[in-house]
Motif scaffolding. Structure first.
Motif, PDB file in Angstrom:
ATOM      1  N   VAL A 123      57.733 -17.987   9.596  1.00 50.95           N
ATOM      2  CA  VAL A 123      56.599 -17.810  10.499  1.00 50.95           C
ATOM      3  C   VAL A 123      55.482 -18.773  10.132  1.00 50.95           C
ATOM      4  O   VAL A 123      54.999 -18.761   8.995  1.00 50.95           O
ATOM      5  N   PRO A 124      55.048 -19.620  11.073  1.00 57.07           N
ATOM      6  CA  PRO A 124      53.957 -20.558  10.770  1.00 57.07           C
ATOM      7  C   PRO A 124      52.686 -19.824  10.369  1.00 57.07           C
ATOM      8  O   PRO A 124      52.402 -18.740  10.873  1.00 57.07           O
ATOM      9  N   GLN A 125      51.929 -20.418   9.484  1.00 57.34           N
ATOM     10  CA  GLN A 125      50.695 -19.795   9.011  1.00 57.34           C
ATOM     11  C   GLN A 125      49.618 -19.849  10.083  1.00 57.34           C
ATOM     12  O   GLN A 125      49.427 -20.856  10.755  1.00 57.34           O
ATOM     13  N   THR A 126      48.914 -18.746  10.249  1.00 53.34           N
ATOM     14  CA  THR A 126      47.764 -18.689  11.162  1.00 53.34           C
ATOM     15  C   THR A 126      46.590 -18.060  10.424  1.00 53.34           C
ATOM     16  O   THR A 126      46.756 -17.463   9.358  1.00 53.34           O
ATOM     17  N   LYS A 127      45.424 -18.185  10.996  1.00 52.74           N
ATOM     18  CA  LYS A 127      44.240 -17.590  10.386  1.00 52.74           C
ATOM     19  C   LYS A 127      44.347 -16.068  10.415  1.00 52.74           C
ATOM     20  O   LYS A 127      44.827 -15.498  11.407  1.00 52.74           O
ATOM     21  N   PRO A 128      43.916 -15.370   9.378  1.00 52.72           N
ATOM     22  CA  PRO A 128      44.087 -13.910   9.278  1.00 52.72           C
ATOM     23  C   PRO A 128      43.073 -13.129  10.105  1.00 52.72           C
ATOM     24  O   PRO A 128      42.317 -12.310   9.589  1.00 52.72           O
ATOM     25  N   LEU A 129      43.086 -13.379  11.416  1.00 51.23           N
ATOM     26  CA  LEU A 129      42.179 -12.661  12.303  1.00 51.23           C
ATOM     27  C   LEU A 129      42.816 -11.367  12.780  1.00 51.23           C
ATOM     28  O   LEU A 129      44.033 -11.309  13.018  1.00 51.23           O
ATOM     29  N   LYS A 130      42.016 -10.331  12.942  1.00 51.65           N
ATOM     30  CA  LYS A 130      42.494  -9.104  13.556  1.00 51.65           C
ATOM     31  C   LYS A 130      42.609  -9.318  15.063  1.00 51.65           C
ATOM     32  O   LYS A 130      41.983 -10.216  15.625  1.00 51.65           O
ATOM     33  N   ARG A 131      43.400  -8.485  15.714  1.00 48.24           N
ATOM     34  CA  ARG A 131      43.595  -8.622  17.157  1.00 48.24           C
ATOM     35  C   ARG A 131      42.267  -8.520  17.908  1.00 48.24           C
ATOM     36  O   ARG A 131      42.016  -9.263  18.859  1.00 48.24           O
ATOM     37  N   MET A 163      51.289 -27.269   9.634  1.00 49.71           N
ATOM     38  CA  MET A 163      51.531 -25.838   9.460  1.00 49.71           C
ATOM     39  C   MET A 163      51.842 -25.183  10.795  1.00 49.71           C
ATOM     40  O   MET A 163      52.136 -24.002  10.872  1.00 49.71           O
ATOM     41  N   ASN A 164      51.799 -25.971  11.861  1.00 44.90           N
ATOM     42  CA  ASN A 164      52.053 -25.434  13.195  1.00 44.90           C
ATOM     43  C   ASN A 164      53.486 -25.655  13.639  1.00 44.90           C
ATOM     44  O   ASN A 164      53.855 -25.306  14.748  1.00 44.90           O
ATOM     45  N   GLU A 165      54.301 -26.261  12.764  1.00 50.15           N
ATOM     46  CA  GLU A 165      55.665 -26.563  13.166  1.00 50.15           C
ATOM     47  C   GLU A 165      56.486 -25.278  13.222  1.00 50.15           C
ATOM     48  O   GLU A 165      56.613 -24.550  12.261  1.00 50.15           O
ATOM     49  N   LEU A 166      57.084 -25.039  14.370  1.00 49.19           N
ATOM     50  CA  LEU A 166      57.927 -23.865  14.529  1.00 49.19           C
ATOM     51  C   LEU A 166      59.293 -24.130  13.922  1.00 49.19           C
ATOM     52  O   LEU A 166      59.789 -25.256  13.975  1.00 49.19           O
ATOM     53  N   VAL A 188      41.913 -21.322  18.090  1.00 49.68           N
ATOM     54  CA  VAL A 188      41.318 -20.228  17.320  1.00 49.68           C
ATOM     55  C   VAL A 188      42.153 -19.883  16.097  1.00 49.68           C
ATOM     56  O   VAL A 188      41.623 -19.650  15.006  1.00 49.68           O
ATOM     57  N   LEU A 189      43.478 -19.877  16.255  1.00 52.91           N
ATOM     58  CA  LEU A 189      44.356 -19.326  15.224  1.00 52.91           C
ATOM     59  C   LEU A 189      44.928 -20.320  14.233  1.00 52.91           C
ATOM     60  O   LEU A 189      45.188 -19.960  13.077  1.00 52.91           O
ATOM     61  N   LEU A 190      45.161 -21.553  14.665  1.00 48.37           N
ATOM     62  CA  LEU A 190      45.892 -22.457  13.790  1.00 48.37           C
ATOM     63  C   LEU A 190      45.000 -23.103  12.737  1.00 48.37           C
ATOM     64  O   LEU A 190      43.861 -23.472  13.023  1.00 48.37           O
ATOM     65  N   PRO A 191      45.538 -23.259  11.535  1.00 45.65           N
ATOM     66  CA  PRO A 191      44.788 -23.957  10.478  1.00 45.65           C
ATOM     67  C   PRO A 191      44.555 -25.409  10.879  1.00 45.65           C
ATOM     68  O   PRO A 191      45.184 -25.914  11.800  1.00 45.65           O
TER      69      PRO A 191
END
Length: 405
Positions: A135-143, A100-103, A92-95
């Protein structure tokens, strides 16, 4: 499935009374709990296509397998569910771009302030980490959006709203939104993890629970303080565990002789370690609300139970969804429990530490029956050796006594 679950429920009741468990009371209760968790989580892992023969085999194993083997299986069952949960949120969250998921290999340390006392040492930091470039980039979803997506994909999520417990102190309650099968992990207990060696740095020590209802203790003595986590956040961020919720001043007041003795005996070492840094955590985590589960009132029954879960830190892809940070050194100091006190019992053997995978000692809540759109209720098992609050009605007085014997 209803018929098979009835068989499991009967097995839970029978095995809990087995003379095999009749050793010291506290360990007896621990074994009984692991036995129940083995049955519930194994039942969940069988899935909806299980047959009676599979169920019979698990029940038979529950009566014969050693405690160590059952603990190992419970960990595997829980880890399997957590992994599915993490993969679901990743989807759901990762591009789309995997790079871009590398910690990050490490995260920048926040600037520490001068420390004058155990409390200021525990609180430690001025504010949230300022460098979010790691901080790895994630989709700008609200909680709320992430929570709804989780429900759509796994069938349930969590919600906070006024509790149905008929008591003025009930406050916010934890509710399951959707349906969860028996043995499902329905909530994670977030916050700062304290080994017994660092008890003195829990805010408010030694009366740590006087102004903090969000503390919980594992059987091994590890304490988790969920107060700094609060209700989470709206982003994935660097979180050190001390920079979100402001901890009130230490309200110990005048110390009685017994309090001074407690502090003297419980102090295992000189304080040379603060928080263990910061971790990239998903503060929007839809299941990180176990600390809001209420104790059932009279006439009601709990529908979840606590389960210890040792998260292997080697699982870096899952780390952001484990809502906990460790206080102090990552190397656990060997402690020995004697009654209510913990004593340092020598340094840990280096070869022993190297031989084990580093873990975060966390807790999750596991459903003890099928749940559907209802409040999550947990048996608090408060000690019967201390004065209990007016709202507390024991679910099982004998279990309370054994848990804290």
């Amino acid at each position: 499935m209803a018929f098979l679950f009835q068989k499991f429920q009967e097995a839970v009741k029978t095995l809990a009374k087995s003379p095999v468990f009749a050793r010291d009371p506290r360990h007896l209760q621990f074994e009984a709990d692991i036995n129940r968790l083995f049955l519930y989580t194994s039942y969940n892992r069988l899935g909806r296509n299980a047959d009676e023969a599979d169920a019979e085999n698990i029940i038979d194993m529950a009566g014969k397998a050693s405690l160590a083997d059952q603990q190992k299986q419970v960990q595997e069952n829980i880890h399997s569910q957590i992994k599915t949960f993490c993969n679901t949120l990743d989807g759901v969250l990762l591009p789309d771009s995997k790079n871009m998921n590398e910690l990050p290999e490490s995260c920048p340390q926040t600037k520490a302030t001068p420390r004058r006392s155990g409390l200021s040492f525990a609180v430690g930091r001025d504010g949230p980490p300022s460098d979010n470039s790691a901080v790895p980039q994630t989709k700008p979803l609200k909680r709320a959006e992430l929570s709804q997506s989780l429900k759509d994909l796994i069938g349930y999520t969590l919600d906070l709203k006024p509790s149905q417990i008929p008591h003025k102190d009930a406050g916010q309650g934890l509710f399951l939104d959707g349906e969860a099968d028996v043995g499902a992990v329905v909530a994670l207990y977030p916050g700062v993890i304290y080994f017994p060696a660092y008890y003195q740095y829990i805010p408010g020590y030694p009366r740590v629970d006087a102004h903090n209802p969000y503390l919980i203790t594992r059987y091994d003595g590890t304490v988790i303080n969920a107060q700094p986590w609060g209700v989470g956040g709206e982003t994935r961020e660097l979180w050190d565990g001390f920079s979100v919720t402001e901890v009130s001043a230490n309200m110990q007041g005048d110390e009685k002789g017994s309090d001074r003795i407690w502090k003297l005996l419980s102090k295992p070492m000189e304080a040379k370690h603060g928080g263990s840094g910061c971790d990239v955590l998903e503060r929007r985590n839809p299941l990180a609300f176990a600390h809001f589960a209420n104790h059932p009132s009279k006439g009601m029954s709990p529908n979840v139970m606590v389960c210890p879960y040792d998260f292997p830190l080697t699982e870096q892809d899952m780390r952001a969804y484990i809502p906990n940070v460790l206080f102090g050194s990552s190397k656990e100091v060997k402690m020995k429990r004697l009654g209510s006190f913990w004593f340092k019992s020598g340094s840990s053997n280096k070869s022993e530490l190297d031989a084990h995978v580093p873990v975060l000692k966390t807790l999750v809540l596991v459903a003890t029956r099928a749940l559907c759109d209802e409040e999550v209720l947990l048996n608090y098992r408060l000690s019967n050796s201390k004065r209990r609050p007016a709202w507390y009605t024991p679910v099982d007085e004998e279990e309370d006594r054994r848990r804290w014997s």
